[in-house]
Design a protein around this motif. Sequence first.
Motif, PDB file in Angstrom:
ATOM      1  N   HIS A   1       0.810  -1.213   0.000  1.00 36.07           N
ATOM      2  CA  HIS A   1       0.000   0.000   0.000  1.00 36.07           C
ATOM      3  C   HIS A   1       0.845   1.266   0.000  1.00 36.07           C
ATOM      4  CE1 HIS A   1      -3.363  -2.628   0.530  1.00 36.07           C
ATOM      5  NE2 HIS A   1      -2.773  -3.169   1.583  1.00 36.07           N
ATOM      6  N   SER A   2       2.156   1.119  -0.103  1.00 43.08           N
ATOM      7  CA  SER A   2       3.039   2.276  -0.233  1.00 43.08           C
ATOM      8  C   SER A   2       4.199   1.921  -1.152  1.00 43.08           C
ATOM      9  CB  SER A   2       3.562   2.716   1.143  1.00 43.08           C
ATOM     10  OG  SER A   2       4.356   1.690   1.724  1.00 43.08           O
ATOM     11  N   LYS A   3       4.718   2.931  -1.810  1.00 45.15           N
ATOM     12  CA  LYS A   3       5.855   2.750  -2.723  1.00 45.15           C
ATOM     13  C   LYS A   3       6.843   3.877  -2.476  1.00 45.15           C
ATOM     14  CE  LYS A   3       7.080   2.405  -7.649  1.00 45.15           C
ATOM     15  NZ  LYS A   3       7.654   1.056  -7.568  1.00 45.15           N
ATOM     16  N   THR A   4       8.069   3.536  -2.131  1.00 46.14           N
ATOM     17  CA  THR A   4       9.089   4.536  -1.831  1.00 46.14           C
ATOM     18  C   THR A   4       9.586   5.209  -3.103  1.00 46.14           C
ATOM     19  OG1 THR A   4       9.819   3.351   0.147  1.00 46.14           O
ATOM     20  CG2 THR A   4      11.359   4.922  -0.815  1.00 46.14           C
ATOM     21  N   ILE A   5       9.572   6.546  -3.096  1.00 45.67           N
ATOM     22  CA  ILE A   5      10.206   7.321  -4.156  1.00 45.67           C
ATOM     23  C   ILE A   5      11.615   7.702  -3.741  1.00 45.67           C
ATOM     24  CG2 ILE A   5      10.145   9.527  -5.389  1.00 45.67           C
ATOM     25  CD1 ILE A   5       7.110   9.374  -5.362  1.00 45.67           C
ATOM     26  N   GLN A   6      11.765   8.200  -2.517  1.00 45.74           N
ATOM     27  CA  GLN A   6      13.084   8.529  -1.978  1.00 45.74           C
ATOM     28  C   GLN A   6      12.994   8.517  -0.461  1.00 45.74           C
ATOM     29  OE1 GLN A   6      15.906   9.398  -4.096  1.00 45.74           O
ATOM     30  NE2 GLN A   6      16.971   8.866  -2.216  1.00 45.74           N
ATOM     31  N   SER A   7      13.795   7.675   0.183  1.00 49.31           N
ATOM     32  CA  SER A   7      13.753   7.595   1.646  1.00 49.31           C
ATOM     33  C   SER A   7      14.983   8.196   2.297  1.00 49.31           C
ATOM     34  CB  SER A   7      13.633   6.134   2.080  1.00 49.31           C
ATOM     35  OG  SER A   7      14.848   5.451   1.835  1.00 49.31           O
TER      36      SER A   7
ATOM     37  N   THR B   1       3.044  11.510  -0.646  1.00 52.83           N
ATOM     38  CA  THR B   1       3.311  11.888   0.742  1.00 52.83           C
ATOM     39  C   THR B   1       4.802  12.071   0.976  1.00 52.83           C
ATOM     40  OG1 THR B   1       3.536   9.617   1.583  1.00 52.83           O
ATOM     41  CG2 THR B   1       1.312  10.553   1.518  1.00 52.83           C
ATOM     42  N   PHE B   2       5.129  12.938   1.895  1.00 53.13           N
ATOM     43  CA  PHE B   2       6.503  13.053   2.390  1.00 53.13           C
ATOM     44  C   PHE B   2       6.441  13.603   3.799  1.00 53.13           C
ATOM     45  CE2 PHE B   2       5.605  16.998   0.110  1.00 53.13           C
ATOM     46  CZ  PHE B   2       6.022  17.997   0.977  1.00 53.13           C
ATOM     47  N   ARG B   3       7.501  13.375   4.563  1.00 54.78           N
ATOM     48  CA  ARG B   3       7.598  13.897   5.922  1.00 54.78           C
ATOM     49  C   ARG B   3       8.590  15.038   5.942  1.00 54.78           C
ATOM     50  NH1 ARG B   3       9.186   9.260   9.798  1.00 54.78           N
ATOM     51  NH2 ARG B   3       8.633  10.776  11.419  1.00 54.78           N
ATOM     52  N   ILE B   4       8.248  16.078   6.695  1.00 48.38           N
ATOM     53  CA  ILE B   4       9.095  17.268   6.760  1.00 48.38           C
ATOM     54  C   ILE B   4       9.158  17.773   8.187  1.00 48.38           C
ATOM     55  CG2 ILE B   4       7.161  18.815   6.199  1.00 48.38           C
ATOM     56  CD1 ILE B   4       9.237  20.561   4.656  1.00 48.38           C
ATOM     57  N   ALA B   5      10.326  18.272   8.582  1.00 49.37           N
ATOM     58  CA  ALA B   5      10.522  18.931   9.867  1.00 49.37           C
ATOM     59  C   ALA B   5      11.071  20.322   9.606  1.00 49.37           C
ATOM     60  CB  ALA B   5      11.480  18.138  10.753  1.00 49.37           C
ATOM     61  N   VAL B   6      10.432  21.326  10.164  1.00 49.51           N
ATOM     62  CA  VAL B   6      10.848  22.716   9.977  1.00 49.51           C
ATOM     63  C   VAL B   6      11.719  23.120  11.157  1.00 49.51           C
ATOM     64  CG1 VAL B   6      10.087  25.097   9.716  1.00 49.51           C
ATOM     65  CG2 VAL B   6       8.760  23.245   8.666  1.00 49.51           C
ATOM     66  N   ALA B   7      13.028  23.284  10.905  1.00 50.96           N
ATOM     67  CA  ALA B   7      13.951  23.647  11.973  1.00 50.96           C
ATOM     68  C   ALA B   7      14.126  25.154  12.098  1.00 50.96           C
ATOM     69  CB  ALA B   7      15.313  22.989  11.736  1.00 50.96           C
TER      70      ALA B   7
ATOM     71  N   ASP C   1      11.062  10.017   3.598  1.00 43.15           N
ATOM     72  CA  ASP C   1       9.917   9.168   3.256  1.00 43.15           C
ATOM     73  C   ASP C   1       9.037   9.781   2.168  1.00 43.15           C
ATOM     74  OD1 ASP C   1      10.895   7.578   5.249  1.00 43.15           O
ATOM     75  OD2 ASP C   1       9.317   8.029   6.693  1.00 43.15           O
ATOM     76  N   ILE C   2       9.657  10.147   1.037  1.00 41.93           N
ATOM     77  CA  ILE C   2       8.871  10.587  -0.112  1.00 41.93           C
ATOM     78  C   ILE C   2       8.289   9.332  -0.760  1.00 41.93           C
ATOM     79  CG2 ILE C   2       8.901  11.844  -2.288  1.00 41.93           C
ATOM     80  CD1 ILE C   2      11.375  13.332  -1.322  1.00 41.93           C
ATOM     81  N   GLU C   3       6.955   9.255  -0.817  1.00 41.72           N
ATOM     82  CA  GLU C   3       6.303   8.005  -1.194  1.00 41.72           C
ATOM     83  C   GLU C   3       5.028   8.252  -1.992  1.00 41.72           C
ATOM     84  OE1 GLU C   3       7.351   5.264   2.714  1.00 41.72           O
ATOM     85  OE2 GLU C   3       5.471   6.347   2.643  1.00 41.72           O
ATOM     86  N   LEU C   4       4.581   7.196  -2.636  1.00 40.04           N
ATOM     87  CA  LEU C   4       3.213   7.085  -3.104  1.00 40.04           C
ATOM     88  C   LEU C   4       2.494   6.154  -2.126  1.00 40.04           C
ATOM     89  CD1 LEU C   4       3.802   6.559  -6.941  1.00 40.04           C
ATOM     90  CD2 LEU C   4       3.067   8.679  -5.814  1.00 40.04           C
ATOM     91  N   GLN C   5       1.283   6.534  -1.705  1.00 39.15           N
ATOM     92  CA  GLN C   5       0.539   5.683  -0.774  1.00 39.15           C
ATOM     93  C   GLN C   5      -0.914   5.562  -1.241  1.00 39.15           C
ATOM     94  OE1 GLN C   5       1.509   5.404   3.424  1.00 39.15           O
ATOM     95  NE2 GLN C   5       2.398   7.459   3.328  1.00 39.15           N
ATOM     96  N   ASN C   6      -1.524   4.466  -0.834  1.00 37.37           N
ATOM     97  CA  ASN C   6      -2.940   4.235  -1.142  1.00 37.37           C
ATOM     98  C   ASN C   6      -3.735   4.345   0.149  1.00 37.37           C
ATOM     99  OD1 ASN C   6      -5.450   3.470  -2.000  1.00 37.37           O
ATOM    100  ND2 ASN C   6      -4.833   1.481  -2.813  1.00 37.37           N
ATOM    101  N   PHE C   7      -4.508   5.440   0.275  1.00 33.92           N
ATOM    102  CA  PHE C   7      -5.333   5.681   1.452  1.00 33.92           C
ATOM    103  C   PHE C   7      -6.797   5.310   1.222  1.00 33.92           C
ATOM    104  CE2 PHE C   7      -2.150   9.232   2.594  1.00 33.92           C
ATOM    105  CZ  PHE C   7      -1.398   8.354   3.363  1.00 33.92           C
ATOM    106  N   GLY C   8      -7.105   4.727   0.080  1.00 39.04           N
ATOM    107  CA  GLY C   8      -8.489   4.333  -0.185  1.00 39.04           C
ATOM    108  C   GLY C   8      -9.397   5.497  -0.541  1.00 39.04           C
ATOM    109  N   ARG C   9      -8.834   6.566  -1.105  1.00 39.56           N
ATOM    110  CA  ARG C   9      -9.642   7.752  -1.429  1.00 39.56           C
ATOM    111  C   ARG C   9     -10.729   7.431  -2.461  1.00 39.56           C
ATOM    112  NH1 ARG C   9      -7.802  12.764   0.171  1.00 39.56           N
ATOM    113  NH2 ARG C   9      -8.940  13.717  -1.554  1.00 39.56           N
TER     114      ARG C   9
END
Length: 817
Positions: free
Chosen positions: A576-582, A677-683, A782-790
């Motif tokens: 249900h997820s595919k990594t683009i760049q981790s 999707t991707f995760r980001i932290a603002v420092a 964790d830059i990814e494609l994910q399937n959330f069932g939209r």
Amino acid sequence: MAIRQAREFSMIKWMDAGAARVCLLGMALALSMACSTDSKAQSIPLEEGIFSGQLHLEQARIDDTAVPNEPVIGKVKIITDPEPSQEGDVFDEPVTTRTLDVPKPDAAARFLETAPDVTSAAKYSSTQTYEYDLGNLVATASADGIDFTEAAALIAPIKGVIRFPDELSKDKIKITYPVILFLHGRSPVPDSYKGYDYLAKDLAKHGYVVVSIDAASVNNEMVTFKRPDEADIASFPPKTLQRLLPGVDINSPPPGKARIKWLLGLIRAKYASGDASSLARGQLILGTLDRLRQINQQGQKTKAGAAGPLNVLKGKLDFTRIGIMGHSRGGHGVVNALRLKDERLKTTANSLAESIRKKPDLFENYPLLVAATQGTADLAVITGSDKFKKALKAHNIFLATGSKGDGKSELYGFKGGFLLAPTYAGSDEDKPKNVPLAVLLPGCDGDVVTFDGAKAFDKNRFGAKDDQAPRYQVLVQGANHNFYNAKWTSDDASNYLEGPDFCKSNAKGNVRLSADAQRNSGLFLIDSFMRYHVGREMQFASYWNAQARLPQAACPEGKGSCDERVVLTVQKGGSHSKTIQSFNPARDGSSFNRTVVLSGIHEHALCDLPVSKPPNPFAVTTCTPEQLPAFISAVGGAPRQGFLSVADHLELSWTKIDASIVKNLGDLSAKGYDSLTFRIAVARPMDQEVEVTLTDTANQSYPITASNFSDALHNLPRRKDVDVKIPVVDHPDDEVYTEGQARIFLNMVAIPLKAFEGVDLAHLKELKLAFPKESGSVAITDIELQNFGRDELIASKTGIGLASSKKPEDKVLLISQ
């Protein structure tokens, strides 16, 4: 000895599409019946999945032949409910599966609906609270969270409180009910286990048996406490004793043995580890389940032999659907219970006898056992004696179940684990497998100030390839550590001097939640998680797939919207997820240097995920070439504010507008996925913006403003349309925190792929993340494609978009987790 999972299970069950439709039809016609071929006990009929292809985890292997062939003997009493259930408040609302925002949702919108309030549409009334004492478990404590070395046996009473549907004892159909367990943390507050009754009462009203475990015996354990002993106390000079016990009048009792014992008790209470590894906490969860399973099979009786109040649970408990929540050290206990669920650490009569002989004063509540261990040092002789065996029975003691001869233990069907502001330490080699896991981070935690929960999520977010279970990180802005437990009334965030000012309730511009508002938020988050994953109540699926707003009841004062308060990160499992760049070489290979281009970036660093394993239990992040200054933060020698996530990531700093990172996608198809999707932290500073652009192989592109789809770009709960204009102007109250004084985490941005208008999603060539602010520092992972069932959710709301198969041999993959 590291714990190893005995086996992994395939998590995919194929179900004939026609049979699934018949089952759903049968449920619609008769809510009182579960659709099952089992002629014996049926599972309680809860909501079925609305998302096509929803996955059900494999059923647990429960062997009731292993249950002792006798009822559980114990004391159970009713605790008066200050707010007793009213007979007329059940069934007064229609049973609805979701709150509809609009008849036809925008497929490109961030939210497709508002999640329902967990307190609505109750189908049952709750019993009053029963307080139970069901005997004593021999468990194992250790200060070593890696290998559980130098472990020692202790006795942990099986005590706590329980609620369940009042109708459970009256139903005419033999159905079984899911089981939820809560485990509090290490606190001196009496009756901590009673602090989650607001959660238990709601769950009981919706068809769950809810147990809150009393872990005081584990909190106070001293079997792992090595020194000092009485001889040391007698030899310590007054200066040493005063240093160990500041503020205590050490000369108060008269000299003598009583004074030495008194001083030793004070030092032990102050410095004992309280089962630092939480091994005993994990065993206490499993031991409580063992006792409940015995009740389910044999019933419960009083010492006089009469049927006890919990005897009504006989044949009513569903051990294939179990959820566990642990708070603080209880969260670490949940992790250990999931680690130990396949292959447990066995406790033996010999290990108990050895602990008693070493420290008999710690077992003074079990005088017959202490007496049975005297006279010989031969453990085999002690445990084989009639005196020892009779003492075990007299004190109602049983051993924590160990593995069978085949290396397997009885498997309980854990369908969800919730870590509430947890501690976390130990080996990263033995991760919980095939169990949905959520970690809640209180943004103003003043107790677990190292935010171990962020480590727990980062280190467990990815399972094995066949692990389909999702993982969640839930950051609740303005929440402290204590208020989720109604008995913990001390405001740890305001009392903690080294925390940021915006977490102090008396500070100007603070973002704190009141105790009531915090519990209202926790009520929705914890109970909806359990009802979705354990009960398969799919009206909560959209929230836990990042597609629904919080209900008003979960917001301060119970009104308005407050999604900026709760930042949800979802990591889907398996296919249900595919990594683009981790930015993890083990998963990306050398793709960073080959396929990623940085423009306008002043400096960058690639940082790895620290892996804790023997002999290094406290591994730290290492970066190449070195960690950027904006991400280095420590107060008093340990990170307590600043950047607190540990996932492998890319750190970036820039000093000019429109710095960017570009990922070459080749000719990537997004078929089977619905979100980028991707995760980001603002420092630096406190808020950022990201312009996200997808380009296809025909050079058609479309830019998206990320803050329209996420609150992850703000380090405080700021609503873009009300509080702050991004990216040019920060909120004025945030200026004092722009140098890393905030708590900073990697949080998810999720953008529906259908928002990228005109882009051929089957042929993607490039992804660009651009930063329009003139300067800043962020971390990306964790830059990814994910399937959330939209698509399935939209189809369920509009009645279009799902193609039905007419072929009886077609199969449907069910995904409920």
